[in-house]
Design an enzyme around this catalytic site. Sequence first.
Site, PDB file in Angstrom:
ATOM      1  N   ARG A  98       0.849  -1.215   0.126  1.00  0.00           N
ATOM      2  CA  ARG A  98      -0.028  -0.174  -0.127  1.00  0.00           C
ATOM      3  C   ARG A  98       0.920   1.283   0.127  1.00  0.00           C
ATOM      4  O   ARG A  98       1.708   1.484   1.087  1.00  0.00           O
ATOM      5  CB  ARG A  98      -0.829   0.043   1.047  1.00  0.00           C
ATOM      6  N   HIS A 125      -7.249   1.013  -6.301  1.00  0.00           N
ATOM      7  CA  HIS A 125      -7.754   0.322  -5.468  1.00  0.00           C
ATOM      8  C   HIS A 125      -8.336  -0.931  -5.788  1.00  0.00           C
ATOM      9  O   HIS A 125      -9.558  -1.281  -5.639  1.00  0.00           O
ATOM     10  CB  HIS A 125      -8.477   1.067  -4.285  1.00  0.00           C
ATOM     11  N   GLN A 128     -10.159  -3.544  -3.718  1.00  0.00           N
ATOM     12  CA  GLN A 128     -11.625  -2.967  -3.419  1.00  0.00           C
ATOM     13  C   GLN A 128     -12.693  -3.219  -4.299  1.00  0.00           C
ATOM     14  O   GLN A 128     -13.695  -3.785  -4.097  1.00  0.00           O
ATOM     15  CB  GLN A 128     -11.464  -1.460  -2.969  1.00  0.00           C
ATOM     16  N   ASP A 219     -17.197   7.304  -1.371  1.00  0.00           N
ATOM     17  CA  ASP A 219     -16.019   7.299  -0.772  1.00  0.00           C
ATOM     18  C   ASP A 219     -15.696   8.563   0.047  1.00  0.00           C
ATOM     19  O   ASP A 219     -16.493   9.737  -0.293  1.00  0.00           O
ATOM     20  CB  ASP A 219     -14.965   6.955  -1.460  1.00  0.00           C
ATOM     21  N   CYS A 259     -16.455   1.996   0.452  1.00  0.00           N
ATOM     22  CA  CYS A 259     -15.404   1.081   1.034  1.00  0.00           C
ATOM     23  C   CYS A 259     -14.881   1.197   2.308  1.00  0.00           C
ATOM     24  O   CYS A 259     -14.223   0.051   2.727  1.00  0.00           O
ATOM     25  CB  CYS A 259     -14.181   1.645  -0.044  1.00  0.00           C
ATOM     26  N   ARG A 287     -14.284  -8.314   0.946  1.00  0.00           N
ATOM     27  CA  ARG A 287     -12.729  -8.343   0.587  1.00  0.00           C
ATOM     28  C   ARG A 287     -12.076  -9.807   0.708  1.00  0.00           C
ATOM     29  O   ARG A 287     -11.008  -9.960   0.256  1.00  0.00           O
ATOM     30  CB  ARG A 287     -12.068  -7.248   1.552  1.00  0.00           C
TER      31      ARG A 287
HETATM   32  N1  NVA Z   1      -9.876   6.775  -1.277  1.00  0.00           N
HETATM   33  C1  NVA Z   1      -9.638   6.249   0.216  1.00  0.00           C
HETATM   34  C2  NVA Z   1      -9.842   4.969   0.011  1.00  0.00           C
HETATM   35  C3  NVA Z   1      -9.537   4.233   1.657  1.00  0.00           C
HETATM   36  C4  NVA Z   1     -10.005   2.887   1.567  1.00  0.00           C
HETATM   37  C5  NVA Z   1      -8.373   6.566   0.601  1.00  0.00           C
HETATM   38  O1  NVA Z   1      -7.420   6.399  -0.262  1.00  0.00           O
HETATM   39  O2  NVA Z   1      -7.852   6.980   1.554  1.00  0.00           O
HETATM   40  N1   CP Z   2     -11.390  -0.059   2.246  1.00  0.00           N
HETATM   41  C1   CP Z   2     -10.154  -0.295   2.905  1.00  0.00           C
HETATM   42  O1   CP Z   2      -9.268  -0.420   2.038  1.00  0.00           O
HETATM   43  O2   CP Z   2     -10.075  -0.006   4.035  1.00  0.00           O
HETATM   44  P1   CP Z   2      -8.623   0.187   5.071  1.00  0.00           P
HETATM   45  O3   CP Z   2      -8.128   1.171   4.917  1.00  0.00           O
HETATM   46  O4   CP Z   2      -9.124   0.033   6.399  1.00  0.00           O
HETATM   47  O5   CP Z   2      -7.673  -1.018   4.841  1.00  0.00           O
END
Ligand code: NVA
Ligand code: CP
Length: 302
Positions: A98, A125, A128, A219, A259, A287
């Site tokens: 990540r 992502h 997701q 989101d 998400c 997931r």
């Molecule tokens: N768009 C959000 C998704 C979190 C799972 C982020 O990147 O923070």
């Molecule tokens: N939706 C998602 O990826 O959640 P986290 O950021 O908690 O992993």
Amino acid sequence: MKDFISIHDLSIPEVKKILDLAADLKKNPIQNWLHGKSLALIFEKPSTRTRVSFEAGMFQLGGTTIHLSPNAVQLGVRESIADVARTLSRYVEGVMLRTFDHNDLLEFAKFATVPVINGLSDLLHPCQALADVFTIKEKKGLKNIKVAYIGDGNNVCHSLMFACAKVGLNLTIATPKGFEPQAKIVKPAFEDAQQTGVEIDILNDPVMAASGADVIYTDVWASMGQEKEVKSRKSKFKSFQINQQLVKLAKPDYIFMHCLPAHRGLEVTDEVIDSKNSAVFDQAENRLHVQKAILAMLLGGK
Ligand code: NVA
Ligand code: CP
């Protein structure tokens, strides 16, 4: 496929195979396919769902995980991304990463000799979005469905475009002006959509997007790494909130998706996220099943 970086890179049969295998795994969760195998998890950002679903998923498939905090690895700081990728490839059978910069993920995958899985970047992502289309398929099927994504044209929106295009879901996106999905994603997503006959519309009107929708998805307005913009975005996104008034325009049996993590009172009201139409925790559960299918294919030769 060696890596799982973007849904765009998958063929339509590969996407179908992941969804079918995920459905099988949901019914029969414990398998021994990854016995003796390890997955390294590198997070440059926080996570709840992604970390726990990968850890639990590897365990349920007979393998194990090694979690590396950003401070431990310091990708590109303590040593080059390429050298971390080369080293980890000697110890583990796969790496989930990540990151902030999507290019870091591409760089890592270039030098890793084991599969690399995108656990979220600023651009995409994909784990997701595959879980999202799996959830829609379970609850609504894939035929003649209108998915409305209302909010920021961000990583989640980008991957949802590819996922919907691959599985045949029509998608209407509504963002405030200036927050549309990026052109470098829109172009290939439209190409994918052309192949399946999917319609993707990009608007700036949440009312038009919500009207007649089977699925309403949102989101956060400010993603991880955009904390400084929280205040300025609040006013720009105000009319994109998913509330009772907006969801009245959707089909009566619409499902609400997010998400997570959700910022209640901002992009969605409690009333909507806690309603009987809300699918957010089934979506979060999926997931696990979908990622196990991805792991089984990439690390287990399924
Ligand atoms: N768009 C959000 C998704 C979190 C799972 C982020 O990147 O923070
Ligand atoms: N939706 C998602 O990826 O959640 P986290 O950021 O908690 O992993």
